[in-house]
Design an enzyme around this catalytic site. Structure first.
Site, mmCIF file in Angstrom:
data_model
loop_
_atom_site.group_PDB
_atom_site.id
_atom_site.type_symbol
_atom_site.label_atom_id
_atom_site.label_comp_id
_atom_site.label_asym_id
_atom_site.label_seq_id
_atom_site.Cartn_x
_atom_site.Cartn_y
_atom_site.Cartn_z
ATOM 1 C CE1 TYR A 80 82.330 24.038 41.289
ATOM 2 C CE2 TYR A 80 80.298 25.952 40.660
ATOM 3 C CZ TYR A 80 80.626 24.547 41.317
ATOM 4 O OH TYR A 80 80.331 23.639 42.513
ATOM 5 C CG PHE A 132 69.856 -2.161 39.282
ATOM 6 C CD1 PHE A 132 70.013 -3.084 38.439
ATOM 7 C CD2 PHE A 132 70.180 -1.166 40.015
ATOM 8 C CE1 PHE A 132 71.266 -3.236 38.556
ATOM 9 C CE2 PHE A 132 71.070 -1.379 40.157
ATOM 10 C CZ PHE A 132 72.009 -2.638 39.314
ATOM 11 C CB THR A 133 70.803 -3.150 43.842
ATOM 12 O OG1 THR A 133 71.788 -3.129 42.408
ATOM 13 C CG2 THR A 133 70.642 -5.284 43.428
ATOM 14 C CG ASP A 223 67.315 3.149 34.850
ATOM 15 O OD1 ASP A 223 67.659 3.561 33.960
ATOM 16 O OD2 ASP A 223 67.228 2.673 35.761
ATOM 17 C CE LYS A 266 74.301 -0.834 34.692
ATOM 18 N NZ LYS A 266 74.745 -1.986 34.107
ATOM 19 N NE ARG A 389 73.866 -9.463 39.476
ATOM 20 C CZ ARG A 389 73.665 -8.192 40.849
ATOM 21 N NH1 ARG A 389 72.619 -7.681 41.590
ATOM 22 N NH2 ARG A 389 74.539 -6.981 39.945
ATOM 23 C CG PHE A 455 76.787 -8.709 46.871
ATOM 24 C CD1 PHE A 455 75.474 -8.342 47.050
ATOM 25 C CD2 PHE A 455 77.348 -7.908 45.441
ATOM 26 C CE1 PHE A 455 74.948 -7.389 47.049
ATOM 27 C CE2 PHE A 455 76.860 -7.037 45.218
ATOM 28 C CZ PHE A 455 75.629 -6.194 45.886
HETATM 29 N N1 F0G Z 1 69.881 1.518 36.816
HETATM 30 C C1 F0G Z 1 70.160 0.091 35.959
HETATM 31 C C2 F0G Z 1 69.171 -0.253 35.881
HETATM 32 C C3 F0G Z 1 71.430 -0.447 36.587
HETATM 33 O O1 F0G Z 1 72.159 -1.264 35.858
HETATM 34 C C4 F0G Z 1 72.280 0.952 37.366
HETATM 35 C C5 F0G Z 1 73.478 0.401 37.182
HETATM 36 C C6 F0G Z 1 71.558 1.500 37.748
HETATM 37 C C7 F0G Z 1 71.105 2.521 37.574
HETATM 38 C C8 F0G Z 1 73.259 2.976 38.945
HETATM 39 O O2 F0G Z 1 73.727 3.197 38.018
HETATM 40 O O3 F0G Z 1 75.952 2.673 38.760
HETATM 41 O O4 F0G Z 1 76.208 4.838 37.328
HETATM 42 O O5 F0G Z 1 75.314 4.394 39.877
HETATM 43 N N2 F0G Z 1 73.682 -0.926 36.849
HETATM 44 C C9 F0G Z 1 75.127 -1.736 37.200
HETATM 45 C C10 F0G Z 1 75.680 -3.365 36.773
HETATM 46 C C11 F0G Z 1 75.488 -1.064 38.637
HETATM 47 O O6 F0G Z 1 76.302 -3.709 36.861
HETATM 48 O O7 F0G Z 1 74.668 -3.209 36.288
HETATM 49 P P1 F0G Z 1 75.542 3.770 38.360
#
Ligand code: F0G
Length: 482
Positions: A80, A132-133, A223, A266, A389, A455
């Site tokens: 832990y 990013f979303t 990022d 990623k 998209r 979506f």
């Molecule tokens: N920043 C970027 C540029 C991303 O592409 C993503 C995730 C995140 C942050 C968030 O990271 O998913 O580990 O919480 N992109 C995925 C996609 C969801 O399908 O493009 P996460």
């Protein structure tokens, strides 16, 4: 060796790895594919993976591990607090980014949660190359505002600008002059900018942004989720970096920043995330939220096995032969489709190939979701699962009207080290066939429309009978073939 020239004079990507563990795939007949997408409400998020041939929905958490990564997982140290695995991850991150502090998180958006909660005062702005979303959701949720300072080339779907992910530095200076530095929470640079087609920024641009930030005492955050692709593009596209190692380019980028965070779903061929921090005071400011939302400071919600895999995966990310397959496959897909007249986003970026549904099915009204229709049609024609998209990914305005998207795209993500070139060529072939028969494809309408994140869960149905016509045309063309 990144690419090889064939006897014919053509150049093709060549995988610099061999496959030692495989997963069996099924390619359903076209009638069964139609039945599967119908069951999924014409929404590829709702397809079952068993019905998918090539899963190109995303590259998140689905990249292939190497033998060295799998081996490392066996020696993970489960504790832990204070596990040796954490120390190995920490040491690797210090080695590659040169920052002395690290906070682990369970994935990328969890890092964004901690950064947004700690660094944003309501009313502040966060300038960035593009959002990013999940990033935007956290910033807005904490009372901040996203200001996109994309260059004009950044938002055009065609062209050959090598660094469409660059931030408009003049616009940044103007924003700071207008609002004052205290109105800016931080500046964010997203490597391999996701939503504009996986497009990179240059070291030169990042250095200019750093100079402006330093001059005004503003934090600069990168990022690094899609850093691997951005590193590769700097190496092959930016003047002065052809002879630099990937590790040297990584350090040149990190040296500009105060904080580097990432999704290890990623970056590093694993599953997890984290925040690298230069300054001790900043580390102390951020760390309280980790035990609260993630887990203790030495695992942050990640499994130690994944952490071991990430240590090795980060090392492999510093090896050009290990990171070039994704961008080279994407370039191959984009160039071949473009050469056959299929509209795609150019130049090829990282992350995936982006088909321009706005032009591909320009006969479909935006209110009938051309990108979603094309995504469903690609699945029917090939068993390939892409991601919408476009307008469907937007949320309705308060008054119920549709905000029509700037770009109608279908994203075909290329998970790293997963597919072979013949699989990529199969996808290309079926998309070319679909393009030749594009007038058959019609729009979609709602059967069930959720209020938020529609979506993900929404269900639709075809307008008219185009789905049956598409299957009939496929059979006429390909006979008994899958
Ligand atoms: N920043 C970027 C540029 C991303 O592409 C993503 C995730 C995140 C942050 C968030 O990271 O998913 O580990 O919480 N992109 C995925 C996609 C969801 O399908 O493009 P996460």
């Amino acid at each position: 060796m990144p690419k090889v020239t064939y006897f014919s004079g053509e150049t093709f990507p060549l995988e610099m790895h061999k496959v030692r563990i495989i997963q069996k795939l099924t390619l359903l007949p076209v009638e069964a594919r139609l039945a599967a997408i119908e069951k999924a409400g014409y929404n590829t998020f709702l397809l079952e993976n068993k019905d998918v041939f090539l899963d190109m929905l995303t590259d998140s958490g689905v990249n292939a591990m190497s033998d060295r990564q799998q081996a490392a997982m066996l020696i993970a140290d489960d504790a832990y607090a204070g596990s040796a695995t954490y120390t190995r991850l920490f040491d690797k991150l210090v080695e590659i980014f040169g920052m002395n502090y690290f906070l682990p998180t369970h994935q990328g958006r969890a890092a964004e949660n901690i950064l947004a909660k700690s660094l944003i005062t309501p009313g502040q702005v966060t300038p960035m190359n593009y959002h990013f979303t999940t990033t935007k959701a956290h910033i807005v949720d904490n009372g901040g505002e996203v200001v996109e300072l994309t260059t004009p080339e950044g938002l055009s779907v065609t062209g050959n600008h090598p660094f469409r992910g660059n931030l408009d530095v003049a616009a940044l200076k103007k924003l700071i002059a207008g609002k004052g530095k205290d109105a800016v929470a931080f500046v964010r640079m997203e490597a391999g900018t996701n939503l504009i087609g996986g497009q990179p920024f240059s070291v030169e641009n990042l250095r200019q942004v750093r100079d402006v930030c330093r001059q005004h005492g503003i934090l600069l955050i990168m990022d690094a989720s899609l850093l691997a692709d951005n590193l590769y593009f700097i190496k092959i596209r930016e003047a002065g970096f052809a002879d630099a190692s990937i590790a040297e380019i990584t350090r040149a980028m990190a040296d500009c920043c105060d904080i580097v965070y990432f999704s290890a779903r990623k970056l590093g061929f694993g599953r997890g995330g984290g925040i690298c921090i230069r300054d001790e005071e900043m580390y102390r400011r951020l760390r309280g939220l980790v035990p609260m939302y993630e887990g203790f400071l030495t695992y942050g919600g990640m499994s130690v096995r994944e952490m071991e895999a990430i240590v090795v995966g980060l090392d492999e990310t510093m090896d050009e032969d290990m990171i070039n397959q994704g961008p080279q496959f994407i370039e191959h897909i984009v160039k071949t489709l473009d050469g056959s007249g299929v509209p795609v986003v150019t130049p090829a970026g990282g992350l995936g190939a982006h088909v321009d549904a706005g032009r591909f099915v320009d006969h479909i009204d935006q209110r009938q979701y051309p990108s979603a229709s094309l995504t469903a049609a690609i699945y029917i024609a090939s068993g390939v699962r892409g991601m919408e998209r476009g307008t469907l990914s937007e949320q309705r305005n308060e008054d119920g009207t549709e905000p029509l998207a700037d770009m109608e795209l279908v994203r075909l993500a290329v998970p790293r080290r997963v597919f072979t070139l013949s699989q990529a060529n199969y996808a290309i072939d079926r998309i070319r066939w679909l393009h030749a028969n594009r007038r058959i494809v019609g729009g979609l309408k709602w059967v069930e429309e959720p209020k938020i994140l529609r979506f993900f869960y929404g269900r639709l149905e075809p307008v008219g009978d185009w789905h049956h016509q598409l299957v009939a045309a496929f059979r006429r063309e390909f006979g008994e073939s899958l």
